[in-house]
Design an enzyme around this catalytic site. Structure first.
Site, mmCIF file in Angstrom:
data_model
loop_
_atom_site.group_PDB
_atom_site.id
_atom_site.type_symbol
_atom_site.label_atom_id
_atom_site.label_comp_id
_atom_site.label_asym_id
_atom_site.label_seq_id
_atom_site.Cartn_x
_atom_site.Cartn_y
_atom_site.Cartn_z
ATOM 1 C CD GLU A 60 -1.539 -2.467 1.459
ATOM 2 O OE1 GLU A 60 -0.431 -2.586 2.009
ATOM 3 O OE2 GLU A 60 -2.255 -3.449 1.160
ATOM 4 C CG HIS A 130 -11.647 -7.794 6.352
ATOM 5 N ND1 HIS A 130 -10.954 -8.589 7.216
ATOM 6 C CD2 HIS A 130 -11.057 -7.950 5.137
ATOM 7 C CE1 HIS A 130 -9.974 -9.221 6.552
ATOM 8 N NE2 HIS A 130 -10.024 -8.855 5.303
HETATM 9 C C1 LIG Z 1 -1.831 -4.944 4.326
HETATM 10 C C2 LIG Z 1 -2.789 -5.820 3.600
HETATM 11 N N1 LIG Z 1 -3.101 -5.560 2.322
HETATM 12 C C3 LIG Z 1 -3.988 -6.325 1.652
HETATM 13 C C4 LIG Z 1 -4.599 -7.385 2.249
HETATM 14 C C5 LIG Z 1 -5.641 -8.243 1.492
HETATM 15 N N2 LIG Z 1 -5.104 -9.556 1.192
HETATM 16 C C6 LIG Z 1 -5.344 -10.605 1.999
HETATM 17 S S1 LIG Z 1 -4.528 -11.971 1.512
HETATM 18 C C7 LIG Z 1 -3.840 -11.210 0.183
HETATM 19 C C8 LIG Z 1 -2.887 -11.950 -0.715
HETATM 20 C C9 LIG Z 1 -1.700 -12.516 0.029
HETATM 21 O O1 LIG Z 1 -0.890 -13.290 -0.800
HETATM 22 P P1 LIG Z 1 0.357 -14.109 -0.263
HETATM 23 O O2 LIG Z 1 1.111 -13.286 0.712
HETATM 24 O O3 LIG Z 1 1.116 -14.598 -1.431
HETATM 25 O O4 LIG Z 1 -0.234 -15.319 0.572
HETATM 26 P P2 LIG Z 1 -1.142 -16.526 0.055
HETATM 27 O O5 LIG Z 1 -2.566 -16.070 0.121
HETATM 28 O O6 LIG Z 1 -0.715 -16.841 -1.320
HETATM 29 O O7 LIG Z 1 -0.899 -17.638 1.000
HETATM 30 C C10 LIG Z 1 -4.283 -9.883 0.124
HETATM 31 C C11 LIG Z 1 -3.905 -8.923 -0.923
HETATM 32 C C12 LIG Z 1 -4.252 -7.624 3.598
HETATM 33 N N3 LIG Z 1 -4.791 -8.623 4.294
HETATM 34 N N4 LIG Z 1 -3.360 -6.843 4.238
#
Ligand SMILES: Cc1ncc(C[n+]2csc(CCOP(=O)(O)OP(=O)(O)O)c2C)c(N)n1
Ligand SMILES: Cc1ncc(C[n+]2csc(CCOP(=O)(O)OP(=O)(O)O)c2C)c(N)n1
Ligand SMILES: [Mg+2]
Ligand SMILES: [Mg+2]
Lengths: 325, 395, 325, 395
Positions: A60, A130
């Site tokens: 972000e 959320h």
């Molecule tokens: C600071 C923040 N930004 C956005 C999100 C929304 N979000 C939740 S999971 C995710 C993707 C995470 O991907 P990754 O770190 O590769 O983990 P995976 O789901 O593949 O295990 C996002 C964008 C969040 N939880 N926190």
């Protein structure tokens, strides 16, 4: 006119903005091919190409930093923060950079073309990461505009105005209304004014002020109050910064009473600014203390979400208390 | 949808291999030796006499400016100053290799880049005295220069914020279809900020034509590089982001020039970021608020004083037959006079009238700020002696 | 008793805290060998060793993230943010993590032992990145305590209490008083209570509320008002969160008038919360609107710093306006 | 003061060298082949039959739990779920190599680690139904587990925040003088956050005994790894921070176990961080709110389904003579029943009484929250039908 829900209205506004000005670029986490986790940016990549609608890495502070630079260059970035709760890593870029860019450079450079879109608010069983309503954190920051629509019509008109306004705008979308709120929206290009509140309903006895999804709550409470013979004036603030003090003050001078409602915690919420300003300006008109019906001073809870929310029942009770003060 | 395979390039092993030192050496480009001769095997970048002399003059000018302004700060004439003594080659050598259309986003110790672009002594002074001739309208502390006409972004104090901004700016340049790039300067300390990570990674993924120029000068205020990071400098991180990387001797202006020229070429032609790490040393105190004797030795400083980039360049120019000692002395004296005169001039110029306090918060002054200004003006009128900078001009 | 300036009082409190509890660790940018850019941590590394007093890399989000983990582990971190203006990169770690750690885990884990020290405020020709007063940004965040001392005595007692309090505390130090304010301070260990305001001066006609360096401004304005026969009650809030509504309300019920002063911009500043809460609680006692004397709604300017500041003259004028409403 | 020299280890070059690919290959450790035999030259880590079977059972259990809870979410019985299908080996294999005293700080897709530590089915359910038996008091969305008794830090949604926290936690462990370390899990997407950079760099500089365990599963929701970074995965960044690094096949539970064991040994003995990058694939949807058919092909998924870590482990156990098909089937059926029964049980347990809403904001309830609670309680009494979850118990 077309029937649109709030998401479709946002998508429609983005489409029009991108059609009309090729400098407009839309980006953020998952906004590209996928169209965003809420699908607000659906089909934009298809229509306008990847260079103008793209996924960013998951950062972000990077998204807003990048957007600030892009805006300073002269492009028109519309950056999405996936949830309002995740805007805080970008707080420095927004508060120290976006908001002060023009001032510090004596007007030589600015982020005026930037719009930051983010869904906010509770009522979706999202718990405290959320559901937050962070508008007050930004309302203490001169240089920003903050805009919150209450329905699809407002969303389209205000978003188009925000994108084209030559000041950085934080555009907060009430996510519990994304699919719930459906309305007739003109298919053509149109704008609604920033900095101006909207008189939703006229009344005589008390002024109710809110924004976003809470406007509906105010309307319900007004309806309930009618049965007690209480006539409520309902104002949708729409712009939190700068806010329409004039309309609120005029209304309070007429009704003599004011209630403000927001989902965010009470202490330091934006209701405090409205109350502080209006008690000063309307001191001799006030017949009862200004009431604030807000979230509790706790993180946003999950199991007790219903209890936490400043709903129509709490609002109705506060209206009665204010009327009988 | 095409299948993706994020393991496509990964090889297998069947023993636990702990990669402790997984980098090939990242060597440091050196062209000039201390005596002004070239290193064996090195060749000087193509530099005309004009450009070479301009480079030297800019470095010398900055040293004069730094000396003079530190003195002015001690005399209480300005509130703050920040010198780049010892590091002149990094900013000047790099900017000399760019086009004037390229945007400069700097940290704060790159006054050499700004001077090279043509910022006048009067302009430096107007900024430092926060007077009404400063195009930044006196809104920031001394040394936070900015000049749109010279494509020099107004400096911001919060460290590293300009790094993701530079990626975005460069993306905008690419989309606008011109060949300009962005150069983004920062210190090895600032490279610890989260914004550094975000900026470099985004630039790499989004193919932004930006040259990230890290001045690794060994210190972030009192914090030595060894308490700032444990890897092989900042260059090694570039590799991790998949960014083409060059390490250069920051006290060797020919090497800096050559490295930046190549970096710019790559950025323009391949539409991608390049990282340069310039190894140097902050001979100056961090700023006029700092006293380095509390955290490092004289000895250490002296070792670096011996690597003076200005002297090195003089030796080289001399070897080219492009250096005239007496002319240079004259030029130095002229510059000193010019700085002194401009300082005295700028000191006399008033700050902006009070109306300015509410300008540029928004594109136009909103009603609530007009109201605040009116209230302030009538207050100033009531207490003119309390607000001497502005009260004389309140209408 | 010893004569100490505010910096020495802070240093003395840190020394005592580290002597008495070996879990206390002090860290941040340049706080180690050098003792911090203001020298608040002088000699701590020498006395307690590098593992307990150390430099960190230059990353505010990292400093607070690291401190959160350290606190959750059971250590007692005292993290320094070099300037209040640079706390924003850590906003997410503070607002989403520090403040919600205990709540989200049902009390299993917490950052209760954490104290964040940071210098804040203007009056030092620092322009908008060395002068901000960001308390209101954090005052909207349940779970945090915010404490601001007005002089060396308060600084020592409040800092020791903050370090030992089992809640995360943001401890903001008025940097223009660092060397300017000198007072007698007990050399022994002592604590002053968090959450309690301090009655600095009794008065009859109007209550003046402020904190930090602005308390002195209030006292000067009170002095000026005396000549007009106006008797001011001066309250130092000391704790911004939770704040001592009781003391302020009781005072206002006595005086019938309230003025709040802070350096931060007016809109959304903490004065708005105080005004909103007090107009509600003391509605029938108020003889004039609650006045706010604050910074302008602009970034903190450099050339016009003097004009921007809510100084004693502006305060005095507002007192008179309130008295003659 | 001792002299410092931040250039001590830097070599010189005299030609502009652009380092494009400055890494030695970071190979991926593989021990088990798909058919359960070992790769030629590989040897299995020392695993007792008990531990090996426990690992398998935990992986199988999580798959059952995931299936069941996705179904429960579809039926509207819980609001949200997040499966780790296809990635079971990463969390289970790594935690099996740790001591129970080691702290686990996870992202959210590591329910396998928690189950391995002994979190019961009832505990999983209580968290997911936010009922009053959840030690986190039902304050967070499903899957945000936390259990102090098991040294499993309560999960936080904002991504990557646990990374610098893990560095701090580990520093505290080191200062407390015990041999425990911290393991910190995160996705390759989260590794783009500024907190990742801060956490790894600080851990390296401050010598924190922490194992950073990155699950590179190819996606962050819809964003493929190639739009997340341009370098050689996350492992290459470890090198830049001067952190010892191991890359491992995340679908090979023996390899994960061996890698983590070695990483832990280094962290404990050398008091330093180690980075592991486990290469895997998120076979599941991101969460129950997601539908991956919008951004990737069936085909691609099928290729990865063939690399199932559970099947691979069964083959190996079988080859050891440690696997009994019919016993395993019985065990699977039992587990399914257990999950089903616990689900029904937890569903019936009420949420906490309303008093809980103001607890744990501070160490004790401050007066203003007591007042807000009192007001809320009298309101609920007035409208009991509006707040059915709590009104019956308001006194
Ligand atoms: C600071 C923040 N930004 C956005 C999100 C929304 N979000 C939740 S999971 C995710 C993707 C995470 O991907 P990754 O770190 O590769 O983990 P995976 O789901 O593949 O295990 C996002 C964008 C969040 N939880 N926190
Ligand atoms: C976000 C932020 N944190 C802290 C500071 C205070 N500060 C100013 S300069 C500086 C050191 C910077 O060191 P480096 O990046 O190496 O640059 P150098 O001064 O060596 O040129 C610090 C800590 C700041 N300006 N911004
Ligand atoms: Mg440096
Ligand atoms: Mg992933």
């Amino acid at each position: 006119m077309a029937r649109m829900n709030l998401l479709q209205a946002v998508n429609n506004a983005l489409t029009i903005a991108m059609e009309q000005d090729e400098r407009v670029m839309v980006f953020g986490e998952d906004v590209g091919h996928f169209g965003g986790v809420f699908r607000a940016t659906s089909h934009l990549q298809e229509k306008f190409g990847k260079p103008r609608c793209f996924n960013t890495p998951l950062t972000e502070q990077g998204i807003i930093g990048f957007a600030n630079g892009l805006a300073a260059q002269g492009a028109v970035p519309v950056a999405e923060i996936q949830f309002g709760d995740y805007i805080f890593p970008a707080f420095d870029q927004i508060v120290n950079e976006t908001a002060k860019f023009r001032y510090r450079s004596g007007g030589q450079f600015s982020c005026g073309t930037l719009t930051i879109r983010t869904p906010y608010g509770g009522g979706i069983a999202g718990g405290h990461y959320h559901s937050q309503s962070p508008e007050a954190f930004f309302a203490h920051c001169p240089g920003l505009k903050i805009v919150i629509p209450r329905d699809p019509y407002q969303a389209k008109g205000l978003l188009l105005a925000s994108i084209r306004d030559d000041n950085p705008v934080l555009f907060m979308e009430p996510k519990r209304l994304y699919r719930a709120s459906v309305a007739d929206v003109p298919e053509d290009d149109f704008e609604l004014p920033l900095g101006k509140a909207d008189l939703v309903q006229e009344g005589r006895d008390i002024t109710l002020v809110g924004w976003g999804a809470q406007v509906e709550i105010l309307q319900k409470a007004a309806q309930m109050s009618l049965q007690d013979g209480i006539s409520c004036e309902v104002i949708d603030l729409r712009s939190i910064l700068p806010w329409d003090r004039l309309m609120v003050a005029e209304s309070v001078m007429k009704t003599g009473r004011l209630l403000i409602n927001h989902e965010a915690p009470l202490t330091g919420g934006f209701a405090s600014e409205i109350a502080a300003a209006i008690q000063e300006q309307c001191f001799l008109y006030l017949e009862a203390p200004i009431a604030r019906v807000c979230g509790l001073d706790t993180p946003y809870p999950l199991a007790h979400e219903k209890e936490y929310m400043p709903d129509e029942y709490k609002t109705y009770e506060a209206i009665k208390r204010t009327m009988t003060y | 949808m095409q299948d993706r395979n994020h393991l496509a390039r990964v090889k297998a092993t069947h023993q636990v291999e702990v990669i402790e030192n997984g980098l090939i050496d990242i060597p440091m480009l050196q062209i000039l030796q201390s005596d002004g001769t070239l290193h064996p095997g090195a060749s000087a970048p193509p530099l005309s006499q004009d450009v070479a002399v301009k480079i030297l003059h800019t470095m010398q000018y900055i040293r004069i400016l730094d000396e003079r302004m530190i003195a002015a700060q001690r005399q209480g004439r300005i509130s703050f100053y920040l010198a780049c003594t010892g590091e002149e080659a990094a900013a000047v050598g790099s900017v000399a290799a760019l086009s004037d259309q390229d945007m400069i986003m700097s940290q704060y110790r790159e006054q050499g880049a700004l001077a090279y672009r043509g910022y006048s002594t009067a302009q430096f002074m107007n900024q430092m005295f926060s007077n009404q001739l400063d195009p930044n309208k006196g809104r920031q502390m001394p040394i936070h220069y900015g000049d749109k006409a010279l494509n020099f972004m107004t400096i911001s104090s919060p460290l590293a914020t300009q790094i993701p901004q530079a990626a975005g700016y460069a993306y905008g340049q690419k989309m606008a279809g011109n060949d300009a790039i962005t150069i983004c300067y920062f210190g090895e300390g600032a490279a610890s900020e989260g914004d550094f990570h975000a900026g470099l990674n985004m630039a790499a993924v989004l193919n932004c034509p930006v040259v990230f120029f890290c001045r690794n000068n060994g210190y972030a205020i009192s914090t030595p590089a060894e308490e700032q990071f444990a890897g092989d400098g900042i260059a090694s991180r570039g590799i991790g982001y998949g960014i083409k990387t060059i390490r250069v001797d920051g006290n060797d202006v020919l090497a800096v020039y050559a490295a930046t020229q190549e970096a710019r070429r790559i950025a323009v032609e391949q539409r991608c970021p390049v990282l340069i790490e310039a190894m140097s040393y902050r001979l100056a105190a961090h700023s006029t608020s700092d006293d380095p004797s509390g955290y490092r030795s004289r000895d250490e400083e002296d070792k670096w004083r011996a690597k003076d980039p200005v002297a090195r360049m003089i030796h080289w120019l001399d070897s080219q037959g492009w250096f005239d000692e007496s002319q240079n002395s004259k030029w130095l004296e002229q510059s000193r006079q010019e700085v002194l005169a401009a300082l005295k001039e700028a000191e006399k110029v008033p700050v902006n009238p009070i109306e300015d306090i509410v300008e540029d918060v928004y594109d136009s002054v909103p009603w609530h700020l007009s109201a605040q200004l009116e209230q302030l003006k009538s207050h100033i009128k009531k207490y003119p002696e309390v607000y001497p900078k502005t009260s004389g001009r309140v209408k």
